[in-house]
Design an enzyme around this catalytic site. Structure first.
Site, short mmCIF file in Angstrom:
data_model
loop_
_atom_site.label_atom_id
_atom_site.label_comp_id
_atom_site.label_asym_id
_atom_site.label_seq_id
_atom_site.Cartn_x
_atom_site.Cartn_y
_atom_site.Cartn_z
CG HIS A 103 33.18 40.05 47.93
ND1 HIS A 103 32.28 41.54 47.66
CD2 HIS A 103 32.44 39.46 47.12
CE1 HIS A 103 30.39 40.69 47.42
NE2 HIS A 103 31.04 39.88 47.25
CD GLU A 160 29.04 39.43 42.26
OE1 GLU A 160 30.02 39.86 43.37
OE2 GLU A 160 29.07 39.38 41.27
NE ARG A 172 27.40 44.64 44.59
CZ ARG A 172 28.56 44.27 44.62
NH1 ARG A 172 28.81 44.00 43.54
NH2 ARG A 172 28.70 42.83 45.42
NE ARG A 227 32.25 38.35 43.76
CZ ARG A 227 32.31 37.74 44.07
NH1 ARG A 227 33.89 37.04 45.10
NH2 ARG A 227 31.40 36.83 44.51
CG HIS A 272 35.44 37.73 49.30
ND1 HIS A 272 35.01 36.10 49.92
CD2 HIS A 272 35.35 37.29 47.50
CE1 HIS A 272 33.97 35.97 49.66
NE2 HIS A 272 34.12 36.17 48.53
CG HIS A 273 38.53 34.16 45.61
ND1 HIS A 273 38.02 32.35 46.21
CD2 HIS A 273 39.66 33.20 44.87
CE1 HIS A 273 38.17 31.38 45.22
NE2 HIS A 273 39.09 32.15 44.44
NE ARG A 290 35.91 33.51 43.70
CZ ARG A 290 34.43 33.43 43.77
NH1 ARG A 290 34.52 33.48 43.49
NH2 ARG A 290 34.83 34.60 45.70
#
Ligand code: ADP
Length: 448
Positions: free
Chosen positions: A242, A255, A258, A279, A382-383, A422
């Site tokens: 991220h 996010e 932004r 991302r 992050h993921h 993602r």
């Protein structure tokens, strides 16, 4: 003596809780097993919201959207690596999942946008607070109302499998005592493996040393347990970093900041990329800067529209000043450079055209109202997009693409939906949509 259930749910994040509620409502006797001392998993940290197209709440706000566009943008964001059948199902069921939540007094009726999407389709709570806490507290209320049993500080150590079908699980409690729970269906909703550094580095050596935004329980144990009974995996190397993580606290800067109009600025006081890109791309641009970090810059108008901003201010890592010049001084940045950057960006907002980096979304309003704010960020793990292979029923598949009878998986533990990247707002959609499906199908099998 072993205890008997219809459905055992492993993990109490969004996917596990949704699955448990649905399975219970289908008439199954269910239990939720959670290894941590608290409910909520990594879901509780989810920030921006839940994506869905063609929803009632979009219609109320006059937002025109289509499932087809949602599908295409997610596929593009995932670099066309997404499993098309899973993605189709995901897009198709998303509005129903929004209604499933609303019917349980978990209303996500405010709508914003995330990187890689062209339309406001990220559903969040009315007060614009972070989605994770709101979602988990709403789901927990529903779990409690139904008297669904939850075992905390208890981990599933093994999924039991005999004569071609799952028969239950072996659990280990906080006193290290182990016992067997019998069940025809086991739903694995254990989340991803972002907090398992060894596993991350095994698939992506270059991510050694990166912080993670995830909770400690994100160790990937569910993937290992399912592999032991023959599950196949997919996309294990697709690990998302991220772009905006505060490095001293590993706190994710949503996010939605932004999406609410903030920009990213380098130490030189300049914008360097379209902040609303996906991302992976934004992260790569930050890492390419000489300082390998950047500043999220916003003004009072962005703050006033986003509850998360106040949370960051309360955490103490937001720098602020009445004017851009004074802010720049605090950031050891050239004040003229930052002022010029803001003036130029503000012109783009008015003209609705970003001549430098082609940002087309979330050009909300000029950043011209003090105080001005800055948060230093850099990317963090992050993921994990990869995971076990499932079909559109959430059945776990083996290497021959055959379902493993009684094994179900939903949420971040499963791979394929997000492809190589993602989109923000798609994880919450994933866990709710596939959590409901897993609960329904697992209950049906157990009652057969
Ligand atoms: P998702 O977003 O897919 O729902 P989360 O990360 O929110 O996933 O939740 C997964 C939960 O599963 C976490 O609370 C984690 O502590 C729990 N968990 C992971 N492995 C086990 C295990 N072996 N036994 C019990 N709980 C587990």
């Amino acid at each position: 003596a072993p205890q008997n259930y219809d459905v055992v749910i492993v993990g109490s994040g969004g996917a596990g809780l949704a699955a448990a509620i649905q399975a219970h409502d289908e008439g199954a006797h269910v239990v939720i097993i959670e290894k941590m001392p608290t409910i909520g998993g990594n879901t509780i940290k989810a920030s921006v919201g839940m994506n869905a197209a063609e929803t009632r709440f979009q219609k109320i706000k006059g937002i025109e959207d289509s499932k087809e566009l949602f599908y295409e943008e997610t596929l593009k964001g995932g670099k066309f690596k997404n499993n098309p059948e899973l993605l189709r199902e995901f897009v198709e069921l998303a509005p129903e999942a929004i209604e499933w939540l609303a019917a349980k007094e978990i209303e996500l009726n405010d709508i914003t946008i995330t990187g890689g999407m062209s339309i406001d389709r990220t559903h969040r709570p009315e007060d614009r607070s972070a989605v994770g806490g709101f979602l988990i507290s709403g789901l927990v209320k529903n779990v409690n109302k139904r008297d669904i049993e939850v075992l905390l500080e208890t981990s599933v150590a093994e999924i039991l499998y005999e004569n071609g079908a799952v028969t239950g699980v072996k659990v280990v409690d906080e006193y290290n005592d182990s016992r067997i729970l019998n069940a025809k269906s086991v739903i694995v909703a254990t989340g991803g493996f972002s907090a398992n550094r060894e596993m991350v580095v095994k698939y992506r050596p270059e991510l050694d040393g990166f912080v993670t935004t995830n909770h400690k329980g994100a160790t990937g144990s569910g993937i290992a347990m399912l592999q032991k009974i023959g599950a196949d995996t997919v996309d294990m190397g697709e690990i998302q970093i991220h772009p905006t993580v505060e490095q001293t606290t590993s706190y994710l800067i949503s996010e939605s900041i932004r999406g609410g109009g903030a920009i990213l600025v380098s130490q030189a006081g300049k914008r360097f990329y379209n902040e609303m890109e996906t991302r992976d791309k934004v992260s790569a641009e930050i890492i390419a800067l000489p300082e390998k970090s950047a500043w999220v810059i916003f003004d009072e108008q962005v703050r006033a529209n986003n509850k998360a901003a106040d949370e960051y201010i309360a955490k103490g890592f937001v720098l602020s000043a009445p004017t851009p010049e004074e802010l720049a001084v605090k950031l050891n940045m050239n004040p003229v450079a930052l002022t010029e950057t803001l003036e130029r960006y503000n012109l783009f907002v008015v003209e609705k055209k970003d001549e430098d980096f082609g940002r087309t979304t979330a050009l909300r309003h000029p950043l011209n109202k003090g105080p001005f704010f800055a948060i230093r960020i850099a990317p963090g793990v992050h993921h994990t997009m990869g995971g076990v292979v499932i079909n559109t029923d959430t059945a776990v598949l083996d290497a021959q693409k055959q379902p493993i009878t009684g094994a179900w998986a939903a949420g971040e533990v499963a791979g394929g939906i997000h492809g190589a990247n993602r989109i923000g707002g798609n994880a919450v959609a994933d866990i709710i949509i596939f959590g409901i499906l897993a609960g329904r199908n697992a209950a049906a099998l157990a009652k057969r």
